[in-house]
Design an enzyme around this catalytic site. Structure first.
Site, PDB file in Angstrom:
ATOM      1  N   MET A 229     -43.258 -35.249  39.822  1.00 48.44           N
ATOM      2  CA  MET A 229     -44.169 -35.171  38.608  1.00 48.44           C
ATOM      3  C   MET A 229     -45.090 -33.784  39.098  1.00 48.44           C
ATOM      4  O   MET A 229     -46.222 -33.888  38.498  1.00 48.44           O
ATOM      5  CB  MET A 229     -45.063 -36.304  38.845  1.00 48.44           C
TER       6      MET A 229
ATOM      7  N   VAL B 162     -45.611 -29.881  37.673  1.00 45.97           N
ATOM      8  CA  VAL B 162     -45.652 -29.537  36.316  1.00 45.97           C
ATOM      9  C   VAL B 162     -44.212 -29.553  35.433  1.00 45.97           C
ATOM     10  O   VAL B 162     -44.190 -30.099  34.520  1.00 45.97           O
ATOM     11  CB  VAL B 162     -46.417 -27.965  36.009  1.00 45.97           C
TER      12      VAL B 162
ATOM     13  N   SER C   1     -34.148 -23.620  31.631  1.00 48.75           N
ATOM     14  CA  SER C   1     -35.001 -22.300  31.346  1.00 48.75           C
ATOM     15  C   SER C   1     -35.997 -22.541  30.323  1.00 48.75           C
ATOM     16  O   SER C   1     -35.774 -23.141  29.352  1.00 48.75           O
ATOM     17  CB  SER C   1     -34.091 -21.138  31.253  1.00 48.75           C
TER      18      SER C   1
ATOM     19  N   LYS D  26     -27.268 -19.814  35.208  1.00 45.63           N
ATOM     20  CA  LYS D  26     -28.574 -19.895  35.261  1.00 45.63           C
ATOM     21  C   LYS D  26     -29.223 -18.959  36.129  1.00 45.63           C
ATOM     22  O   LYS D  26     -30.122 -18.032  35.969  1.00 45.63           O
ATOM     23  CB  LYS D  26     -29.572 -21.224  35.579  1.00 45.63           C
TER      24      LYS D  26
ATOM     25  N   HIS E 233     -28.534 -15.402  34.309  1.00 44.98           N
ATOM     26  CA  HIS E 233     -29.656 -15.699  33.160  1.00 44.98           C
ATOM     27  C   HIS E 233     -30.975 -15.007  33.906  1.00 44.98           C
ATOM     28  O   HIS E 233     -31.536 -14.170  33.257  1.00 44.98           O
ATOM     29  CB  HIS E 233     -29.708 -16.987  32.873  1.00 44.98           C
ATOM     30  N   ASN E 234     -31.349 -15.505  34.993  1.00 44.57           N
ATOM     31  CA  ASN E 234     -32.658 -14.792  35.626  1.00 44.57           C
ATOM     32  C   ASN E 234     -32.430 -13.427  36.049  1.00 44.57           C
ATOM     33  O   ASN E 234     -33.268 -12.860  35.787  1.00 44.57           O
ATOM     34  CB  ASN E 234     -32.978 -15.549  36.794  1.00 44.57           C
TER      35      ASN E 234
ATOM     36  N   GLU F  70     -32.872 -11.466  33.147  1.00 46.91           N
ATOM     37  CA  GLU F  70     -34.426 -11.819  32.782  1.00 46.91           C
ATOM     38  C   GLU F  70     -35.048 -10.400  33.608  1.00 46.91           C
ATOM     39  O   GLU F  70     -35.844  -9.837  33.130  1.00 46.91           O
ATOM     40  CB  GLU F  70     -34.819 -12.942  33.023  1.00 46.91           C
ATOM     41  N   TYR F  71     -34.825 -10.490  34.791  1.00 43.10           N
ATOM     42  CA  TYR F  71     -35.320  -9.233  35.636  1.00 43.10           C
ATOM     43  C   TYR F  71     -35.073  -7.846  35.150  1.00 43.10           C
ATOM     44  O   TYR F  71     -36.078  -7.100  34.816  1.00 43.10           O
ATOM     45  CB  TYR F  71     -34.672  -9.224  36.933  1.00 43.10           C
TER      46      TYR F  71
HETATM   47  P1  ATR Z   1     -44.607 -26.608  41.415  1.00 45.16           P
HETATM   48  O1  ATR Z   1     -44.393 -25.118  42.055  1.00 45.16           O
HETATM   49  O2  ATR Z   1     -44.354 -26.728  40.107  1.00 45.16           O
HETATM   50  O3  ATR Z   1     -45.543 -27.129  41.897  1.00 45.16           O
HETATM   51  P2  ATR Z   1     -42.653 -27.253  43.378  1.00 45.16           P
HETATM   52  O4  ATR Z   1     -43.256 -26.587  44.411  1.00 45.16           O
HETATM   53  O5  ATR Z   1     -41.152 -26.591  43.064  1.00 45.16           O
HETATM   54  O6  ATR Z   1     -43.372 -27.466  42.109  1.00 45.16           O
HETATM   55  O7  ATR Z   1     -42.242 -28.767  43.644  1.00 45.16           O
HETATM   56  C1  ATR Z   1     -43.319 -29.796  43.951  1.00 45.16           C
HETATM   57  C2  ATR Z   1     -42.566 -31.201  43.717  1.00 45.16           C
HETATM   58  O8  ATR Z   1     -41.677 -31.341  44.734  1.00 45.16           O
HETATM   59  C3  ATR Z   1     -43.758 -32.166  43.910  1.00 45.16           C
HETATM   60  O9  ATR Z   1     -43.434 -33.338  43.029  1.00 45.16           O
HETATM   61  C4  ATR Z   1     -43.595 -32.818  45.595  1.00 45.16           C
HETATM   62  O10 ATR Z   1     -44.076 -33.694  45.720  1.00 45.16           O
HETATM   63  P3  ATR Z   1     -45.576 -34.368  46.241  1.00 45.16           P
HETATM   64  O11 ATR Z   1     -46.267 -34.234  45.016  1.00 45.16           O
HETATM   65  O12 ATR Z   1     -45.312 -35.628  46.937  1.00 45.16           O
HETATM   66  O13 ATR Z   1     -45.837 -33.136  47.336  1.00 45.16           O
HETATM   67  C5  ATR Z   1     -41.950 -32.486  45.526  1.00 45.16           C
HETATM   68  N1  ATR Z   1     -41.519 -32.497  46.697  1.00 45.16           N
HETATM   69  C6  ATR Z   1     -41.589 -31.452  47.725  1.00 45.16           C
HETATM   70  N2  ATR Z   1     -40.978 -31.903  48.919  1.00 45.16           N
HETATM   71  C7  ATR Z   1     -40.616 -33.075  48.718  1.00 45.16           C
HETATM   72  C8  ATR Z   1     -39.968 -33.871  49.481  1.00 45.16           C
HETATM   73  N3  ATR Z   1     -39.739 -33.701  50.954  1.00 45.16           N
HETATM   74  N4  ATR Z   1     -39.418 -35.053  49.137  1.00 45.16           N
HETATM   75  C9  ATR Z   1     -39.883 -35.566  47.749  1.00 45.16           C
HETATM   76  N5  ATR Z   1     -40.358 -34.638  46.931  1.00 45.16           N
HETATM   77  C10 ATR Z   1     -41.096 -33.533  47.364  1.00 45.16           C
END
Ligand code: ATR
Length: 498
Positions: free
Chosen positions: A27, A29, A145, A199, A202-203, A206-207
């Site tokens: 959860m 962003v 994306s 993907k 694609h990136n 994008e670069y």
């Molecule tokens: P952003 O950059 O958008 O913050 P991210 O770093 O790619 O996203 O991913 C973060 C997500 O990965 C979070 O939901 C994180 O869970 P927590 O809120 O509990 O930290 C999740 N995440 C990271 N390591 C995890 C793991 N080992 N098991 C389950 N979820 C994990």
């Protein structure tokens, strides 16, 4: 029986009277925006995050938007899903993704579908698909994306994995994807790692796209002396024509921005050291292995690396390495408005090369891994939702409709005519001028060399073959007869045939 939760309280999934059509794990962003996108299309969505606070926060802020079923354990999350269960993982790439896949596979049953929506390396996706399939579950690596905004309002989605999974998953992904002319920006790309491979490229594109825009900006600013506010207008105007794209649009926005702290143009307060998360580098590494010259993408990745080599750059400035002729445009007899138009055309031509090379890599990857990727489909699903969305992609779709076996995008009659109609002349003038002024144009210049190499009747490779045969007896082929030959360089220089 309770309704699917739309309040912060977590219901017991066994008692929910309607199960979720899809679930999202993670959860942060991207994950929460994707879940909100699903509920906004009328789906019931199960949500779960390792730390329950994030799930609760989503419910507090967005629970009213639709039918969420929040869970605080992975078992409850899985139990709240309709069969075959479908769960999209949106967590940190790497070990976190592996950990979540393992937990989901343990809690799920035969035929359930685990989808990884992160930016995984396609070889990891191939491995994960094999492992998950061995446990009787399906695994779909899906490139998504469009960033945060795309995840919420309609991304471009590139799912790989088994065709069977696409049948179940496809309609759900079509619902949340961007739409262009009524067509969803998602299609089944091919088996196992095909989606994440596409993907990745694609990136990479994008670069290159961002770098060519950067080079155009740099020339207009430092060769033509145009200030950011006026440059914003120029980019906005360009956005009305062939270059109409999301990246040109946001370029105008960034250039128009004034820094609130100093009143300076915002662009001037940003440290000019570009970051990268790795997908561009992966694109180039894989291209090296496949033997596909993605010179534009390569130069774009190296340009970011060079920009970040701050100590070296500082040292080079201090010792005052001689620049090019530090003359001005006027001194070179170049009229400003003509130069602006030349730069626009050089940008368009270089961008075209980046796409041509990217599609070459996708075709080569598809052949190497047996994916059957349809390049025309990609141009179609990249028209909306994603960061490289552009009007120009309609032209690429048409090019592949005309000839699905097109050997290079540059050879499509439309693009070939565009290049010959004036793009190339402008492109050459811009590269010459930049070189005379000592301003760097790594992608403009290397793309022009690529174009000239591709169309050259003869290449210096003949000499390289001669050298290789001289020092290492690596042999060569002749233009006038079949076979493989070696010249006895250290002896009587007789030609031997094999
Ligand atoms: P952003 O950059 O958008 O913050 P991210 O770093 O790619 O996203 O991913 C973060 C997500 O990965 C979070 O939901 C994180 O869970 P927590 O809120 O509990 O930290 C999740 N995440 C990271 N390591 C995890 C793991 N080992 N098991 C389950 N979820 C994990």
């Amino acid at each position: 029986m309770t309704q699917p939760a739309n309040s912060p309280e977590t219901p017991s999934p066994e008692h929910a009277d309607s199960l979720a059509q899809i679930g999202v794990v993670g959860m942060a962003v991207m994950g929460s925006n994707l879940a909100r996108n699903f509920v906004s299309k009328g789906h019931t969505v199960a949500i779960y995050n390792r730390s329950p606070e994030k799930t609760r926060a989503v419910m507090e802020q967005h629970g009213h938007e639709g039918a969420f079923i929040p869970s605080e354990t992975i078992e409850d999350f899985v139990a709240s899903l309709e069969r075959p269960r479908k769960a999209i993982i949106m967590v940190q790439a790497g070990p976190a993704t592996d950990a979540v896949i393992d937990q989901l596979a343990a809690a799920m049953d035969e035929g359930d579908i685990i989808i990884d929506g992160g930016n995984a390396l396609f070889t990891d996706t191939i491995r994960r698909e094999r492992d998950v399939a061995a446990r009787g579950r399906h695994f779909v690596g899906a490139g998504i994306s469009g960033g945060e905004e795309g995840a919420l309002n309609g991304p471009s989605i590139m799912p790989g994995g088994p065709a069977e999974s696409w049948e179940t998953l496809g309609p759900l992904l079509e619902d949340i994807s961007a739409k262009v002319d009524g067509e969803p920006c998602v299609t089944h790309i091919g088996p196992d790692g095909a989606g994440h491979f596409v993907k990745m490229v694609h990136n990479g594109i994008e670069y290159a796209d961002m770098q060519v825009i950067g080079e155009a900006y740099h020339l207009l600013r430092y060769a033509a002396g145009i200030e950011p506010a006026e440059l914003a207008d120029i980019f906005s105007e360009w956005n009305e024509g062939d270059l109409d794209s999301y990246l040109i649009e946001i370029t105008a926005e960034v250039l128009r921005q004034k820094d609130a702290r100093t009143g300076q143009p915002f662009i001037d307060v940003i440290v000019d050291a570009a970051g990268q998360k790795g997908t561009g580098r992966w694109t180039v590494k894989e291209a090296l292995d496949l033997g596909v010259p993605v010179t534009g993408i390569g130069e774009a990745v190296f340009a970011r690396a060079l920009s970040s080599a701050l100590a070296q750059r500082e040292a080079a400035q201090n010792i005052g390495l001689p620049a090019g002729d530090t003359t001005t445009l006027e001194a070179l007899g170049i009229e400003r408005d003509a130069f602006v138009e030349d730069v626009r055309r050089a940008l368009y031509a270089s961008k075209l090369v980046a796409y041509a090379q990217g599609f070459d890599e996708i075709n080569a990857g598809s052949q190497e891994y047996g994916w059957g990727v349809q390049p025309g489909d990609l141009a179609r699903i990249w028209r909306g939702g994603c960061i490289i969305r552009a009007k120009f992609l309609n032209r690429i779709t048409e090019a592949y409709e005309r000839d699905p076996e097109l050997p290079s995008l540059l050879l499509d009659p439309y693009f070939k005519a565009e290049l010959e109609k004036g793009l190339v002349d402008s492109w050459r003038r811009v590269v010459v001028t930049a070189t005379q002024l000592g301003l760097p144009v790594p992608v403009f210049a290397s793309s022009l060399s690529y174009y000239d190499s591709l169309r050259a009747k003869r290449l210096p490779a003949a000499l390289i073959q001669g050298q290789r045969d001289f020092f290492g007896a690596h042999t060569y082929r002749r233009v006038d007869m079949e076979g493989t030959f070696h010249t006895a360089w250290s002896g009587d220089r007789e030609e031997l045939s094999y």
